[in-house]
Design an enzyme around this catalytic site. Structure first.
Site, PDB file in Angstrom:
ATOM      1  N   LYS A  60      -5.758  15.317 -15.080  1.00  0.00           N
ATOM      2  CA  LYS A  60      -5.910  16.290 -16.154  1.00  0.00           C
ATOM      3  C   LYS A  60      -4.653  16.312 -17.023  1.00  0.00           C
ATOM      4  O   LYS A  60      -4.439  15.413 -17.791  1.00  0.00           O
ATOM      5  CB  LYS A  60      -6.235  17.666 -15.558  1.00  0.00           C
ATOM      6  CG  LYS A  60      -7.441  17.632 -14.598  1.00  0.00           C
ATOM      7  CD  LYS A  60      -8.761  17.355 -15.301  1.00  0.00           C
ATOM      8  CE  LYS A  60      -9.898  16.990 -14.364  1.00  0.00           C
ATOM      9  NZ  LYS A  60     -10.253  18.022 -13.388  1.00  0.00           N
TER      10      LYS A  60
ATOM     11  N   ARG B 129       0.821  -1.216   0.000  1.00  0.00           N
ATOM     12  CA  ARG B 129       0.000   0.000   0.000  1.00  0.00           C
ATOM     13  C   ARG B 129       0.851   1.261   0.000  1.00  0.00           C
ATOM     14  O   ARG B 129       0.417   2.329  -0.441  1.00  0.00           O
ATOM     15  CB  ARG B 129      -0.942  -0.018   1.204  1.00  0.00           C
ATOM     16  CG  ARG B 129      -2.145   0.891   1.030  1.00  0.00           C
ATOM     17  CD  ARG B 129      -3.188   0.680   2.111  1.00  0.00           C
ATOM     18  NE  ARG B 129      -2.601   0.838   3.417  1.00  0.00           N
ATOM     19  CZ  ARG B 129      -2.960   0.165   4.504  1.00  0.00           C
ATOM     20  NH1 ARG B 129      -3.945  -0.717   4.447  1.00  0.00           N
ATOM     21  NH2 ARG B 129      -2.367   0.363   5.658  1.00  0.00           N
TER      22      ARG B 129
ATOM     23  N   ASP C 253      -4.867  24.630  -5.360  1.00  0.00           N
ATOM     24  CA  ASP C 253      -5.244  23.641  -6.370  1.00  0.00           C
ATOM     25  C   ASP C 253      -4.670  24.177  -7.678  1.00  0.00           C
ATOM     26  O   ASP C 253      -5.184  25.123  -8.268  1.00  0.00           O
ATOM     27  CB  ASP C 253      -6.773  23.503  -6.453  1.00  0.00           C
ATOM     28  CG  ASP C 253      -7.208  22.499  -7.526  1.00  0.00           C
ATOM     29  OD1 ASP C 253      -6.407  22.206  -8.436  1.00  0.00           O
ATOM     30  OD2 ASP C 253      -8.356  22.015  -7.451  1.00  0.00           O
TER      31      ASP C 253
ATOM     32  N   TYR D  55     -12.980  24.498  -7.258  1.00  0.00           N
ATOM     33  CA  TYR D  55     -13.580  23.331  -7.921  1.00  0.00           C
ATOM     34  C   TYR D  55     -14.764  22.852  -7.071  1.00  0.00           C
ATOM     35  O   TYR D  55     -14.632  22.646  -5.864  1.00  0.00           O
ATOM     36  CB  TYR D  55     -12.488  22.269  -8.007  1.00  0.00           C
ATOM     37  CG  TYR D  55     -12.869  20.942  -8.571  1.00  0.00           C
ATOM     38  CD1 TYR D  55     -13.280  20.813  -9.897  1.00  0.00           C
ATOM     39  CD2 TYR D  55     -12.774  19.792  -7.796  1.00  0.00           C
ATOM     40  CE1 TYR D  55     -13.599  19.573 -10.415  1.00  0.00           C
ATOM     41  CE2 TYR D  55     -13.091  18.549  -8.315  1.00  0.00           C
ATOM     42  CZ  TYR D  55     -13.506  18.442  -9.623  1.00  0.00           C
ATOM     43  OH  TYR D  55     -13.814  17.220 -10.128  1.00  0.00           O
TER      44      TYR D  55
HETATM   45  C1  PLP Z   1     -10.830  17.740 -12.128  1.00  0.00           C
HETATM   46  C2  PLP Z   1     -10.371  18.631 -11.068  1.00  0.00           C
HETATM   47  C3  PLP Z   1     -10.107  18.148  -9.792  1.00  0.00           C
HETATM   48  C4  PLP Z   1     -10.403  16.717  -9.390  1.00  0.00           C
HETATM   49  O1  PLP Z   1      -9.678  15.755 -10.071  1.00  0.00           O
HETATM   50  P1  PLP Z   1     -10.235  14.261 -10.166  1.00  0.00           P
HETATM   51  O2  PLP Z   1      -9.041  13.471 -10.507  1.00  0.00           O
HETATM   52  O3  PLP Z   1     -11.276  14.277 -11.236  1.00  0.00           O
HETATM   53  O4  PLP Z   1     -10.792  13.903  -8.831  1.00  0.00           O
HETATM   54  C5  PLP Z   1      -9.640  19.019  -8.842  1.00  0.00           C
HETATM   55  N1  PLP Z   1      -9.423  20.310  -9.126  1.00  0.00           N
HETATM   56  C6  PLP Z   1      -9.665  20.820 -10.343  1.00  0.00           C
HETATM   57  C7  PLP Z   1      -9.394  22.263 -10.584  1.00  0.00           C
HETATM   58  C8  PLP Z   1     -10.151  20.014 -11.347  1.00  0.00           C
HETATM   59  O5  PLP Z   1     -10.437  20.544 -12.535  1.00  0.00           O
END
Ligand code: PLP
Length: 406
Positions: A220, A69, A195, A122
């Site tokens: 992303k 893990r 973020d 987000y």
């Molecule tokens: C998509 C996204 C997330 C979350 O990512 P996931 O892998 O889909 O959980 C967090 N912050 C932003 C700005 C995003 O666009």
């Protein structure tokens, strides 16, 4: 004579000695020491919950990896590459981008704390703050991302433990001076987190600007192909690194080796993809800003757009994600615009190789501050397709919009 190339386990000398075990035992334990020394350009992908330790003393040794893990070769290879990307000393992996945000928050907050969160966060992060943190006695206060750093810090209280930023903000792309917020927060003993999914750790490096925790959805741009979930949190402070590691251990999260491998493979082409997608997104933003159907374009790298000066000062480039407001029209016309698009898929998420579009207004309803951007807000993600083809697609959509909006 040249020796035949073969894994060590085909050599009788390295196989299990003939005097150990019956046939069933031998089958269960066979083939484990393939010992192939071939070097590939990517890391090996180990699969394993159990980790076999070399001796009894290692079972409880602090410096041993004792359980799968904690991650194996591919996960550690990815963490090391992300440390290079983020200019970080410590990187932790999470099973999604959202898990990276919730995991980092849970790792540093406690009951009685308050956090200040950008109103342009987000949306699922907001849901976590309002529904989960709240149940555990952590209060969230949302702030206007266009507030100055001084005004923001003036609103902090004794209970404020952390400021969570996202710049540019989700959907509406407000820019915030994250370095200035980080400096003021640090002088008050308040942590900062960003973020940084838009900046992808490449266009902007929060840690270089004094932010304590840089978080991104690797799902992303880093993974880049819309086919895997992962997130990371990066830090330079040793105590924070330990807190994040402990957080993951306490919550029991892990990521699979195959997926770490996939994300690392995406990282190899991150700069190349961002360069092309950024260039095309800017060209399309420019084109849109001259269309009579368009009220405003929200692309931080577009001269004259909101936040351009901060982007120019702090970012080394742009990605393919931005928004624009159509001139006022009914929802049916907005949907007709989207339905007319053939190359832009209608879908959430972004950062992959493909172009996408969504309408944003239903998501803006939870916001406390700006909800009016001059007309219906559309977010585009520009993929790697040919620029002229994408513009042609948008042009057909805008013509339908005009026809339907009347
Ligand atoms: C998509 C996204 C997330 C979350 O990512 P996931 O892998 O889909 O959980 C967090 N912050 C932003 C700005 C995003 O666009």
């Amino acid at each position: 004579m040249r020796e035949a190339l073969s894994p060590a386990s085909l050599d009788p000398a390295t196989r299990m000695p003939a005097n150990i075990g019956q046939e069933d035992t031998r089958l269960i334990r066979s083939g484990l020491d393939a010992g192939l020394p071939a070097k590939t350009v990517g890391p090996s992908v180990q699969k394993g919950s159990t980790v076999i330790l070399p001796d009894a003393a290692s079972l409880y040794a602090d410096d041993q990896l004792t359980y799968g893990r904690q991650g194996l070769t591919a996960q550690f290879a990815l963490r090391s590459a992300l440390a290079e990307l983020e200019h970080a000393n410590g990187v932790t992996l999470y099973p999604s981008g959202l898990a990276a945000l919730t995991g980092a928050l849970l790792a540093v907050l406690k009951a009685g704390d308050e956090i200040l969160v950008t109103d342009a966060i987000y949306k699922p992060t907001r849901r976590f703050c309002d529904h989960v943190l709240q149940r555990f006695g952590v209060t969230t206060r949302y702030f206007d991302p266009q507030q100055s750093p001084e005004e923001l810090l003036a609103s902090a209280t004794e209970a404020t433990r952390l400021i969570l930023m996202e710049s540019p903000g989700s959907l509406s792309f407000e820019m915030q001076d994250m370095g200035a917020v980080a400096a003021l927060a640090r002088s008050r003993g308040i942590l900062t987190a960003a973020d940084n999914t838009w900046g992808a750790g490449y266009l902007y490096r929060p840690l270089d600007h004094g932010v304590d925790i840089s978080i991104q959805a690797l799902t992303k741009y880093v993974a880049g192909h819309s086919d895997v979930f992962m997130g990371c949190a990066s830090v330079n402070d040793t105590r924070l690194a330990v807190a994040l590691e402990d957080g993951i251990t306490n919550l029991g999260w892990s990521v699979a080796g195959e997926e770490a491998y996939q994300v690392l493979r995406g990282l190899r082409t991150l700069p190349t993809r961002l360069a092309r997608q950024g260039e095309n997104s800017l060209a399309i933003a420019r084109w849109l800003s001259e269309r009579q159907e368009v009220a405003r374009v929200f692309h931080p790298a577009l001269p004259g757009a909101p936040g351009y000066d901060l982007w120019k000062r702090d970012f080394s480039g742009t990605c393919g994600l931005f928004a624009f407001a159509l001139k006022s029209g009914p929802e049916s016309a907005v949907n007709a615009f989207l339905d007319e698009l053939k190359l832009f898929g209608l879908g959430f998420s972004w950062g992959g190789f493909e172009s996408l579009a969504i309408s944003c207004d239903p998501q803006l309803k939870v916001r406390k501050f700006h909800t009016d951007y001059g007309g219906p807000l559309i977010r585009l993600h520009i993929g790697l397709e040919n620029l002229d083809d994408l513009i042609g697609d948008l042009q057909r959509g805008l013509e339908i919009y005009t026809a339907k909006a009347g």
